[in-house]
Design a protein around this motif. Structure first.
Motif, PDB file in Angstrom:
ATOM      1  N   PHE A  85       0.833  -1.208   0.000  1.00  0.00           N
ATOM      2  CA  PHE A  85       0.000   0.000   0.000  1.00  0.00           C
ATOM      3  C   PHE A  85       0.864   1.253   0.000  1.00  0.00           C
ATOM      4  O   PHE A  85       0.577   2.221  -0.708  1.00  0.00           O
ATOM      5  CB  PHE A  85      -0.963   0.024   1.196  1.00  0.00           C
ATOM      6  CG  PHE A  85      -1.718   1.321   1.284  1.00  0.00           C
ATOM      7  CD1 PHE A  85      -2.706   1.616   0.358  1.00  0.00           C
ATOM      8  CD2 PHE A  85      -1.412   2.258   2.255  1.00  0.00           C
ATOM      9  CE1 PHE A  85      -3.395   2.828   0.406  1.00  0.00           C
ATOM     10  CE2 PHE A  85      -2.087   3.464   2.308  1.00  0.00           C
ATOM     11  CZ  PHE A  85      -3.082   3.756   1.386  1.00  0.00           C
ATOM     12  N   LEU A  86       1.926   1.240   0.797  1.00  0.00           N
ATOM     13  CA  LEU A  86       2.820   2.404   0.843  1.00  0.00           C
ATOM     14  C   LEU A  86       3.456   2.665  -0.511  1.00  0.00           C
ATOM     15  O   LEU A  86       3.559   3.816  -0.940  1.00  0.00           O
ATOM     16  CB  LEU A  86       3.894   2.204   1.905  1.00  0.00           C
ATOM     17  CG  LEU A  86       3.408   2.163   3.338  1.00  0.00           C
ATOM     18  CD1 LEU A  86       4.563   1.889   4.291  1.00  0.00           C
ATOM     19  CD2 LEU A  86       2.720   3.450   3.711  1.00  0.00           C
ATOM     20  N   GLU A  87       3.874   1.611  -1.188  1.00  0.00           N
ATOM     21  CA  GLU A  87       4.452   1.764  -2.526  1.00  0.00           C
ATOM     22  C   GLU A  87       3.403   2.295  -3.502  1.00  0.00           C
ATOM     23  O   GLU A  87       3.686   3.173  -4.315  1.00  0.00           O
ATOM     24  CB  GLU A  87       5.023   0.433  -3.012  1.00  0.00           C
ATOM     25  CG  GLU A  87       6.281   0.023  -2.266  1.00  0.00           C
ATOM     26  CD  GLU A  87       6.779  -1.365  -2.648  1.00  0.00           C
ATOM     27  OE1 GLU A  87       6.192  -2.015  -3.548  1.00  0.00           O
ATOM     28  OE2 GLU A  87       7.763  -1.809  -2.026  1.00  0.00           O
ATOM     29  N   PHE A  88       2.195   1.764  -3.413  1.00  0.00           N
ATOM     30  CA  PHE A  88       1.092   2.234  -4.250  1.00  0.00           C
ATOM     31  C   PHE A  88       0.839   3.722  -4.007  1.00  0.00           C
ATOM     32  O   PHE A  88       0.734   4.513  -4.943  1.00  0.00           O
ATOM     33  CB  PHE A  88      -0.178   1.411  -3.945  1.00  0.00           C
ATOM     34  CG  PHE A  88      -1.454   2.065  -4.373  1.00  0.00           C
ATOM     35  CD1 PHE A  88      -1.856   2.015  -5.698  1.00  0.00           C
ATOM     36  CD2 PHE A  88      -2.240   2.742  -3.447  1.00  0.00           C
ATOM     37  CE1 PHE A  88      -3.047   2.637  -6.092  1.00  0.00           C
ATOM     38  CE2 PHE A  88      -3.416   3.358  -3.834  1.00  0.00           C
ATOM     39  CZ  PHE A  88      -3.825   3.300  -5.162  1.00  0.00           C
ATOM     40  N   LEU A  89       0.759   4.103  -2.743  1.00  0.00           N
ATOM     41  CA  LEU A  89       0.480   5.493  -2.385  1.00  0.00           C
ATOM     42  C   LEU A  89       1.603   6.419  -2.860  1.00  0.00           C
ATOM     43  O   LEU A  89       1.343   7.478  -3.450  1.00  0.00           O
ATOM     44  CB  LEU A  89       0.290   5.611  -0.871  1.00  0.00           C
ATOM     45  CG  LEU A  89      -0.171   6.958  -0.329  1.00  0.00           C
ATOM     46  CD1 LEU A  89      -1.491   7.373  -0.944  1.00  0.00           C
ATOM     47  CD2 LEU A  89      -0.298   6.889   1.191  1.00  0.00           C
ATOM     48  N   ALA A  90       2.845   6.010  -2.648  1.00  0.00           N
ATOM     49  CA  ALA A  90       3.983   6.821  -3.096  1.00  0.00           C
ATOM     50  C   ALA A  90       3.959   6.991  -4.618  1.00  0.00           C
ATOM     51  O   ALA A  90       4.200   8.092  -5.128  1.00  0.00           O
ATOM     52  CB  ALA A  90       5.286   6.177  -2.649  1.00  0.00           C
ATOM     53  N   ASN A  91       3.635   5.919  -5.343  1.00  0.00           N
ATOM     54  CA  ASN A  91       3.547   6.010  -6.805  1.00  0.00           C
ATOM     55  C   ASN A  91       2.431   6.947  -7.248  1.00  0.00           C
ATOM     56  O   ASN A  91       2.600   7.724  -8.197  1.00  0.00           O
ATOM     57  CB  ASN A  91       3.339   4.618  -7.425  1.00  0.00           C
ATOM     58  CG  ASN A  91       4.560   3.743  -7.326  1.00  0.00           C
ATOM     59  OD1 ASN A  91       5.683   4.231  -7.190  1.00  0.00           O
ATOM     60  ND2 ASN A  91       4.355   2.441  -7.373  1.00  0.00           N
ATOM     61  N   GLU A  92       1.288   6.866  -6.572  1.00  0.00           N
ATOM     62  CA  GLU A  92       0.169   7.760  -6.919  1.00  0.00           C
ATOM     63  C   GLU A  92       0.534   9.215  -6.665  1.00  0.00           C
ATOM     64  O   GLU A  92       0.220  10.096  -7.474  1.00  0.00           O
ATOM     65  CB  GLU A  92      -1.092   7.388  -6.114  1.00  0.00           C
ATOM     66  CG  GLU A  92      -1.789   6.159  -6.607  1.00  0.00           C
ATOM     67  CD  GLU A  92      -2.182   6.239  -8.074  1.00  0.00           C
ATOM     68  OE1 GLU A  92      -2.854   7.209  -8.474  1.00  0.00           O
ATOM     69  OE2 GLU A  92      -1.821   5.337  -8.824  1.00  0.00           O
ATOM     70  N   LEU A  93       1.218   9.475  -5.551  1.00  0.00           N
ATOM     71  CA  LEU A  93       1.614  10.854  -5.240  1.00  0.00           C
ATOM     72  C   LEU A  93       2.661  11.360  -6.227  1.00  0.00           C
ATOM     73  O   LEU A  93       2.616  12.520  -6.652  1.00  0.00           O
ATOM     74  CB  LEU A  93       2.125  10.948  -3.804  1.00  0.00           C
ATOM     75  CG  LEU A  93       1.082  10.673  -2.709  1.00  0.00           C
ATOM     76  CD1 LEU A  93       1.719  10.702  -1.330  1.00  0.00           C
ATOM     77  CD2 LEU A  93      -0.088  11.636  -2.782  1.00  0.00           C
TER      78      LEU A  93
END
Length: 195
Positions: free
Chosen positions: A159-167
């Motif tokens: 989830f953290l990787e997903f969130l960082a990519n989205e940001l």
């Protein structure tokens, strides 16, 4: 990014004001409803649910009768559903089960967990997280015998990787000058230091 309230990525621009860029909220009515939706996604989804039911018949039967009192879900409660499905938490309350998953992740001493899918859906021009992909990916790793602590860590790390990519994508595509992330979901410094 709250444990108790809605989770959204919002964008502010002088021209448009505040706009909801990505909703991380969804509704679940029951575990049976979740399993049926996963089966209906595609052939792989149907096979994952069938194989899970065959490998863990008593657990599958026990959790299939769970009906949720509160139908609104955010990321933290999604982790709770994952913990219930994986048989990591002996509760029917997704919020309490999410706490167990978080504790498991904190106990993991490795550096990398398995890649759990956090995929997006575009419905009528709005972007949403597809929670079913997250659940079914976790189920497939459980079927493969991945360790409980490692899999718990993978759920949160992915989830953290997903969130960082989205940001990052937001920053590049919309000429964003500043990003602010707030909420109780981010309060665990051990897990969220990567962000």
């Amino acid at each position: 990014m709250s444990k108790k309230y809605k989770n959204n990525l919002l964008v502010y621009g002088k021209k448009y004001g505040v706009v909801e860029y990505l909703s991380l909220n969804f509704e679940f009515f029951s575990m049976e409803n979740i399993f049926n939706q996963i089966k209906d996604t595609d052939e792989n989804g149907r096979k994952i649910v069938e194989n899970y039911q065959k490998k863990f018949p008593e657990h599958f039967k026990k959790i299939s009768i769970i009906v949720f009192d509160d139908k609104t879900f955010n990321i933290f409660k999604l982790w709770g559903v994952v913990a219930i499905v994986l048989d990591y938490a002996h509760t029917q309350d997704p919020w309490k089960a999410a706490q167990v998953l978080e504790e498991n992740a904190m106990s993991f001493l490795g550096k990398k967990g398995p890649r759990i899918d956090y995929k997006l859906l575009n419905i009528d021009g709005k972007v949403y997280l597809d929670p079913l992909m997250t659940i079914r990916t976790a189920m497939s790793f459980r079927l493969a015998g991945v360790d409980q602590l490692m899999l718990s860590y993978g759920v949160i790390e992915s989830f953290l990787e997903f969130l960082a990519n989205e940001l990052d994508e937001l920053k590049q595509n919309m000429d964003i000058t500043a990003i602010t992330a707030t909420g109780s979901l981010l309060s665990n410094k051990h897990l969220f230091s990567k962000m």
